[in-house]
Scaffold this motif. Sequence first.
Motif, mmCIF file in Angstrom:
data_model
loop_
_atom_site.group_PDB
_atom_site.id
_atom_site.type_symbol
_atom_site.label_atom_id
_atom_site.label_comp_id
_atom_site.label_asym_id
_atom_site.label_seq_id
_atom_site.Cartn_x
_atom_site.Cartn_y
_atom_site.Cartn_z
ATOM 1 N N SER A 1 0.996 3.949 -3.005
ATOM 2 C CA SER A 1 0.530 5.316 -2.773
ATOM 3 C C SER A 1 1.604 6.314 -3.194
ATOM 4 C CB SER A 1 0.166 5.514 -1.299
ATOM 5 O OG SER A 1 1.341 5.563 -0.518
ATOM 6 N N ARG A 2 2.861 5.964 -2.954
ATOM 7 C CA ARG A 2 3.933 6.880 -3.372
ATOM 8 C C ARG A 2 4.072 6.901 -4.885
ATOM 9 N NH1 ARG A 2 9.430 6.536 -0.245
ATOM 10 N NH2 ARG A 2 9.566 4.600 -1.409
ATOM 11 N N ASP B 1 0.703 8.636 -6.488
ATOM 12 C CA ASP B 1 0.502 10.048 -6.189
ATOM 13 C C ASP B 1 1.746 10.589 -5.499
ATOM 14 O OD1 ASP B 1 -0.507 12.500 -5.838
ATOM 15 O OD2 ASP B 1 -2.260 11.893 -4.651
ATOM 16 N N ARG C 1 0.838 -1.209 0.000
ATOM 17 C CA ARG C 1 0.000 0.000 0.000
ATOM 18 C C ARG C 1 0.865 1.249 0.000
ATOM 19 N NH1 ARG C 1 -3.951 -2.821 2.920
ATOM 20 N NH2 ARG C 1 -2.947 -2.463 4.931
ATOM 21 N N HIS C 2 1.883 1.240 0.863
ATOM 22 C CA HIS C 2 2.770 2.391 0.990
ATOM 23 C C HIS C 2 3.476 2.665 -0.339
ATOM 24 C CE1 HIS C 2 5.182 5.312 3.077
ATOM 25 N NE2 HIS C 2 6.291 4.742 2.636
ATOM 26 N N ALA D 1 2.565 11.713 -1.497
ATOM 27 C CA ALA D 1 3.415 10.808 -0.727
ATOM 28 C C ALA D 1 4.573 11.557 -0.088
ATOM 29 C CB ALA D 1 3.942 9.699 -1.623
#
Lengths: 262, 287
Positions: free
Chosen positions: A241-242, A245, A237-238, A249
């Motif tokens: 997300s980076r 976006d 997920r981390h 992030a």
Amino acid sequence: MTRPEIQTKDLHKSFGDNEVLRGIDLEIGRGEVVCVIGPSGSGKSTLLRCVNLLEEPTKGQVFVGGTEITDPDVDIDAVRRRIGMVFQQFNLFPHLTVTENLTLPQRRVLKRDKAEAARVAAENLARVGLAEKADAYPSSLSGGQQQRVAIARALAMGPEVMLFDEPTSALDPELVGDVLAVMRMLADEGMTMMVVTHEMTFAREVADRVVFMDGGVIVEQGAPDQVIGSPSHERTRHFLSRLLDPARAEVEETADRAGKTE
Amino acid sequence: MTGTGTSDTGTSEPGTQVPVRKQGLTRRQKTAVSRGVQYAVFVAAVAALAVTADWDRLQNQFAQADLAERMFPEIITLALKNTVLYTVSGFVFGLVLGMVVALMRLSSVGPYRWVAGIYIEIFRGLPALLIFIFVGVAVPLAFPGTEIPGGTYGKVALALGLVSAAYMAETIRAGIQAVPKGQMEAARSLGFSHARAMVSIIIPQAFRIVIPPLTNELVLLFKDSSLVLFLGVTLEERELAKFGRDLASQTANSTPILVAGLCYLLVTVPLGFVVRRLEAKAGEATK
Ligand SMILES: Nc1ncnc2c1ncn2[C@@H]1O[C@H](COP(=O)(O)OP(=O)(O)OP(=O)(O)O)[C@@H](O)[C@H]1O
Ligand SMILES: [Mg+2]
């Protein structure tokens, strides 16, 4: 699944004290398209390069088409002929024309005669849409065109498996589409493909499976919609997300760090 | 904290500047004076030479037209031809040997690397003259009965080849290492063996890189071929330097030396020009 086309068993690779791959078990079936994603330094390139033994694994086994290529008695040059590889930096031979880039390996490695090598070269250049660049030198081509020539060069050897290491990362954004289109065509034709990429749209639409790597291990894998759409691990997920976006992030990350120092 | 620190020094900087004082010469004046002095020294030196030289004597010693005329066409058809032959045969032998030594230097087999390293150190460290004497005198003494094939030509090729191979090996090694690593990886991934990738992909690219320095080496060899003088050659085997010297001592005049020298320049100056052109082109290509 029938016999896997590519298989790694407990694959380890260290550079000195730096253990880059920490036990990778992966199976890729015939005709399957697998995208490998993960943060920089997670070992994606190293894994790919272990599959055609550009890097020698420290421990574990690699099978391609049922042959154990990590067996010291295997003829690695013969095995590599069945595995095409496409590099981030294209690596075309700059002293040869586009056609010669395709014919020289066929002539020297496969011992094809001149006419046949030329015929296969023309066929594959047409496949990637670059028939009119046959006599050009690589330096006169755009990055996207060079990468398509590199794909054609690999295809001209008649590989059973294709490996791609971030094939579009060195390209200007407007040229990425042409290369991805060629890769999509290959996938549709049933080529077995292992693709390290940051192109999430490509992974979602073309891949049969997405593998997320971090810290030298496979953290999770599965259908694209599952891994990219609703990842089950926090690390995935981390990372996503980076990637999806970056602007947001960055704010998160700075906030994170500030939190730690306080 | 650090942020404010740097901005502090930033603002204080203009204050520490010393005010410009109008004393002594300005930069423009200094440049003018310096240039004036250099021209004055040059003119004085040329004038001193013109006044002190004994022009008649010099012309008699170095520029006797009839003597120079007598040297033709032999100086071209024999001496220059032999100089070129010696140089080219030495260069070809040196290139082949240098290639082998370069590949040994890059080998993964330790002993090959050591042998190549020792060869390079020895032959770069010895004067070319010593190697000529070695080939001309020491080898026949040490191995009586063995003949170096090709007679004088073979000996010259061997001596010049031994000297130049050490330099060329280092040049070629640097050229091979300048080819990006991705080229070897691409070749290997297509199924080339290491040796075949070297021959078909890496070495052709390396040669493009090393053509200017190798041409430079050719110029050096052209001059070094004059050391044939020390091998003892027949009349038919004389090259420019020997030819010029023989005639000079026969006629007790230096004109033949001057003419021989001009023949060297006839080749080395254009070659040097070619080297600079190649270097400029290579420099552009890497931009
Ligand atoms: N030849 C090498 N020698 C030493 N260390 C290496 C070598 N190749 C890779 N590494 C190290 O292995 C680690 C993983 O590298 P790798 O290139 O596989 O990562 P990656 O996931 O492909 O990253 P990226 O997205 O930046 O390409 C890195 O820490 C890198 O420094
Ligand atoms: Mg990588």
